[in-house]
Design an enzyme around this catalytic site. Structure first.
Site, PDB file in Angstrom:
ATOM      1  N   TYR A 191       0.673  15.664  -4.371  1.00 41.60           N
ATOM      2  CA  TYR A 191      -0.272  15.793  -5.860  1.00 41.60           C
ATOM      3  C   TYR A 191       0.672  15.472  -5.951  1.00 41.60           C
ATOM      4  O   TYR A 191       0.432  15.433  -7.667  1.00 41.60           O
ATOM      5  CB  TYR A 191      -1.510  15.336  -5.002  1.00 41.60           C
ATOM      6  CG  TYR A 191      -2.515  14.889  -4.521  1.00 41.60           C
ATOM      7  CD1 TYR A 191      -2.600  13.133  -4.714  1.00 41.60           C
ATOM      8  CD2 TYR A 191      -2.755  15.088  -2.990  1.00 41.60           C
ATOM      9  CE1 TYR A 191      -3.508  12.354  -3.584  1.00 41.60           C
ATOM     10  CE2 TYR A 191      -3.495  13.880  -1.705  1.00 41.60           C
ATOM     11  CZ  TYR A 191      -3.739  12.773  -2.898  1.00 41.60           C
ATOM     12  OH  TYR A 191      -4.227  11.830  -1.893  1.00 41.60           O
ATOM     13  N   ASN A 212      -5.617   2.887  -5.944  1.00 44.86           N
ATOM     14  CA  ASN A 212      -4.661   1.662  -5.772  1.00 44.86           C
ATOM     15  C   ASN A 212      -5.035   0.774  -5.004  1.00 44.86           C
ATOM     16  O   ASN A 212      -6.033   0.830  -4.031  1.00 44.86           O
ATOM     17  CB  ASN A 212      -3.746   2.271  -4.676  1.00 44.86           C
ATOM     18  CG  ASN A 212      -2.477   2.031  -4.427  1.00 44.86           C
ATOM     19  OD1 ASN A 212      -2.716   1.203  -4.834  1.00 44.86           O
ATOM     20  ND2 ASN A 212      -2.277   1.998  -3.539  1.00 44.86           N
ATOM     21  N   CYS A 265       0.748   4.604  -1.033  1.00 46.48           N
ATOM     22  CA  CYS A 265      -0.763   5.809  -0.924  1.00 46.48           C
ATOM     23  C   CYS A 265      -0.552   6.918  -0.157  1.00 46.48           C
ATOM     24  O   CYS A 265      -1.063   8.234  -0.342  1.00 46.48           O
ATOM     25  CB  CYS A 265      -1.909   5.341  -1.892  1.00 46.48           C
ATOM     26  SG  CYS A 265      -2.954   4.415  -0.549  1.00 46.48           S
ATOM     27  N   HIS A 266      -0.608   5.923   1.723  1.00 44.28           N
ATOM     28  CA  HIS A 266      -0.704   7.079   2.572  1.00 44.28           C
ATOM     29  C   HIS A 266       0.758   8.085   2.748  1.00 44.28           C
ATOM     30  O   HIS A 266       0.190   9.215   3.467  1.00 44.28           O
ATOM     31  CB  HIS A 266      -0.481   5.631   3.943  1.00 44.28           C
ATOM     32  CG  HIS A 266       0.603   5.450   4.011  1.00 44.28           C
ATOM     33  ND1 HIS A 266       0.703   3.770   3.388  1.00 44.28           N
ATOM     34  CD2 HIS A 266       1.334   5.792   4.696  1.00 44.28           C
ATOM     35  CE1 HIS A 266       2.391   3.570   3.397  1.00 44.28           C
ATOM     36  NE2 HIS A 266       3.177   4.386   4.593  1.00 44.28           N
ATOM     37  N   GLU A 313       5.598   5.558  10.504  1.00 43.52           N
ATOM     38  CA  GLU A 313       6.991   5.586   9.273  1.00 43.52           C
ATOM     39  C   GLU A 313       8.096   6.528  10.311  1.00 43.52           C
ATOM     40  O   GLU A 313       9.242   6.429   9.535  1.00 43.52           O
ATOM     41  CB  GLU A 313       6.973   5.801   8.123  1.00 43.52           C
ATOM     42  CG  GLU A 313       6.373   4.841   7.319  1.00 43.52           C
ATOM     43  CD  GLU A 313       5.889   4.373   5.528  1.00 43.52           C
ATOM     44  OE1 GLU A 313       6.602   5.700   6.108  1.00 43.52           O
ATOM     45  OE2 GLU A 313       5.114   4.240   5.024  1.00 43.52           O
TER      46      GLU A 313
END
Length: 112
Positions: free
Chosen positions: A50, A71, A79-80, A106
């Protein structure tokens, strides 16, 4: 367009897609849309904080966190991929278990 988004989302879950190219038009304030665009710039398999996003956008981490939390298109607007300053997982509208699963997806070996 919905068919393309669904197909791309399934490819993402299958581990064969790392980005989305369907047109998106999320509704929000100009600042929220800037934050959401910055989220799309975080590469697949990487994270940002952030604070880092706030510095890039010339804002505060609290304001960025508020926009991230609003979002409307999770995963497609990733946003993850935003974590706390210490790298710890912080809130996620879909729940921290889903955030953990998306980040693990990912960071697993790709299939294609």
């Amino acid at each position: 367009m919905a068919d393309a988004a669904l197909r791309q989302f399934q490819e993402y879950l299958d581990g064969t897609r790392t980005s989305f190219d369907v047109p998106l038009a999320p509704q929000g304030t100009p600042f929220q849309r800037r934050v959401w665009e910055a989220l799309r710039d975080i590469p697949y398999g990487e994270t940002s904080t952030y604070g880092r996003l706030a510095q890039t956008l010339g804002s505060s981490a609290r304001a960025v966190g508020s926009a991230v939390g609003r979002n409307p298109i999770s995963v497609l607007v990733p946003c993850h991929r935003v974590v706390g300053t210490d790298g710890g997982l912080t809130g996620y509208a879909g729940g921290l278990d889903r955030k953990t699963a998306l980040l693990a997806l990912e960071n697993s070996p790709r299939q294609g």
